[in-house]
Design an enzyme around this catalytic site. Structure first.
Site, PDB file in Angstrom:
ATOM      1  CB  CYS B 164      11.506  -5.333  -2.282  1.00 18.42           C
ATOM      2  SG  CYS B 164      12.082  -4.125  -3.465  1.00 18.42           S
ATOM      3  CG  HIS B 301       9.974 -10.922  -3.910  1.00 18.16           C
ATOM      4  ND1 HIS B 301       9.516 -10.046  -2.958  1.00 18.16           N
ATOM      5  CD2 HIS B 301      10.790 -10.197  -4.731  1.00 18.16           C
ATOM      6  CE1 HIS B 301      10.032  -8.835  -3.194  1.00 18.16           C
ATOM      7  NE2 HIS B 301      10.796  -8.904  -4.257  1.00 18.16           N
ATOM      8  CG  HIS B 338       7.054  -4.659  -5.281  1.00 10.32           C
ATOM      9  ND1 HIS B 338       6.978  -4.770  -3.894  1.00 10.32           N
ATOM     10  CD2 HIS B 338       8.319  -5.043  -5.623  1.00 10.32           C
ATOM     11  CE1 HIS B 338       8.152  -5.194  -3.443  1.00 10.32           C
ATOM     12  NE2 HIS B 338       8.975  -5.364  -4.460  1.00 10.32           N
TER      13      HIS B 338
END
Lengths: 79, 411
Positions: B164, B301, B338
């Site tokens: 990620c 994030h 995401h």
């Protein structure tokens, strides 16, 4: 019956050329086919016709007509 | 040798809320959600039925020749319009560039749908019937390779993978190539099309994904009732240049990438660590030569998992001290989902747009404050405010952390 139409379809599908430009004299170079295209064509021919094309035979192909003649012969031998 | 300043001169994006930069930006400031019911595969037996997909009318034939489409994965397809947009917005003409001074860093994920065909063919037909494209098509390095081939860039060409955090890590890697003098221009690309049944099933079973049925409300970063992240797909391209190179060709400079910080938790495959996240933030600040007081905005994030959001909040407090309570923080993932390996790159673009428009995109679906997430998350409505210096956080599952400092260009 010649395998020409089926071979044509396979080549057209992989190199994305116009079917009408394909003649027995067409070379892989003229068709902008690189080594990855040629390997894909060989594998597809083997699958489609249930034949085996040894590398040394494939290296002798100079144009589209050679491929069709070769496939015709291999298919006849199989019968 | 003097270390060059590194600036951004071109942007391109393909995202769930828009297929170019203008659409992405207008969607972000309007609080538009790109999360919908999954259409790319049958979700009948899946507990998860939502994702942030690229619009179904996305058509790679508009951007690529048919042979290239056959030979590349979806991540490359998604990246192509973004590459075109970025090159054109930077007005970068490769015919005028020294090609060995232009490099590429990419980040992407393997696409298991295609990858699984390799072993399947081998088991069924044997080694003589292997897929001739398997090696050149399936590897994660192919995104950088294809971009290099299209542009003719002969400089450094590689990819990074820190799950990620990959998109921000790719920015950090490109920054270092440029600061060390390996290139005048770096093309940074993040593109992810790993939104596939096996990844959804895998992420679901470890409890990472939101199980809310309403797509629009599914992703609620920093909200008390958040239940996980929403998987997304998309692509971003950024053109990085040394300041002198950009000025020489009179390019419009959009922002400066002032620093990157990197750290690793060395702790758990899934649970994050606030201390090491804070380490990456502090390192980025130090490299950029800025203090916590200089930070005007944090692009979080902000995944909306229970653990991420409390840990990130804690980490911001460790890194920024008292300033943490005064700085606006928002999560683009509330709208974009995401986009795993591309998230950092897409969110860096959003950060650059924030700086240029003096407008912070909101964290949508923020309804109920969480006592453990007690900072300013710019809830639901975009906020007008000057942003000169932005901190961009990216934390990879597994503990790979990368934070960037992005500044308004002054000079």
């Amino acid at each position: 019956m010649s395998a020409e139409e089926s071979v044509k379809d396979i080549v057209v599908k992989i190199v994305h050329c116009d079917k009408n430009v394909l003649t027995p004299e067409s070379t892989f170079k003229e068709l902008n086919a690189d080594s990855l295209d040629i390997v894909q064509i060989l594998v597809a021919l083997e699958d489609n016709f249930g034949i085996e094309i040894p590398e040394e035979d494939a290296q002798k192909f100079t144009n589209f007509g050679d491929v069709v003649t070769y496939v015709d012969r291999k298919v006849a031998e199989k019968k | 040798m003097e270390i060059p300043r590194v600036v951004v001169t071109g942007l391109g994006a393909v995202t769930p809320i828009g297929l170019n930069i203008d659409e992405l930006w207008s969607g972000l400031i309007a609080g538009k959600s790109g999360i919908r019911l999954i259409s790319r595969f049958d979700t009948t037996n899946f507990p998860i039925k939502i994702a942030a997909e690229i619009a179904s009318d996305f058509d790679p034939t508009k951007y690529m020749d048919p042979k290239m489409i056959d030979r590349t994965m979806r991540a490359v397809h998604l990246a192509m319009p973004a590459l075109k947009e970025a090159m054109s917005s930077a007005r970068l003409d490769m015919n005028k560039e020294k090609k060995e001074r232009v490099g590429v860093v990419s980040s992407t994920m393997v696409e298991t749908g295609y990858l699984s065909r390799g072993p399947e063919l081998l088991a069924r037909l044997g080694p003589k019937r292997a897929d001739p494209l398997f090696i050149t098509k399936s590897g994660p390095s192919t995104l950088a390779m294809q971009i290099g081939m299209i542009t003719g860039a002969n400089g450094p060409n590689t990819y990074v993978d820190s799950l990620c955090a990959s998109g921000s890590d790719a920015m950090g890697a490109a920054l270092n190539f440029m600061r060390l003098g390996y290139a005048d221009v770096m093309i940074v690309s993040g593109s992810d099309a790993s939104l596939e049944p096996v990844t959804i099933a895998g992420m679901n079973i470890i409890g990472a994904l939101s199980r809310e049925p309403d797509p629009q409300k599914a992703c609620r970063p920093f909200d008390l009732n958040r239940s996980g992240f929403v998987y997304g797909e998309g692509a971003a391209i950024l053109i990085l240049e040394s300041e002198s190179h950009a000025k020489k060709r009179r390019a419009k400079i959009l922002a400066e990438i002032a620093g990157a910080g990197h750290s690793f938790d060395a702790y758990s495959e899934t649970a994050p660590s606030a201390e090491t996240q804070a380490l990456a933030m502090s390192m980025a600040l130090k490299v950029a030569g800025v203090s916590p007081d200089d930070i005007d905005y944090i692009n979080a994030h902000g995944t909306a998992t229970r653990l991420n959001d409390t840990t990130e909040t804690k980490a911001i407090k460790i890194a920024l001290g008292e300033k943490a309570y005064k700085v606006p923080i928002s999560s683009n993932k509330s709208m974009l989902g995401h986009i795993i390996s591309a998230a950092g790159a897409i969110e860096t673009i959003a950060s650059i747009m924030t700086i240029n428009h003096s407008l912070i995109p909101p964290t949508i679906n923020y309804e109920t404050p969480d006592p453990e997430c007690d900072l300013d998350y710019v809830p639901n409505v975009a906020r007008k405010t000057e942003v000169k210096t932005c901190l961009k956080n990216s934390f990879g599952m597994g503990g790979q952390n990368c934070c960037l400092v992005i500044k308004k260009f002054e000079g």
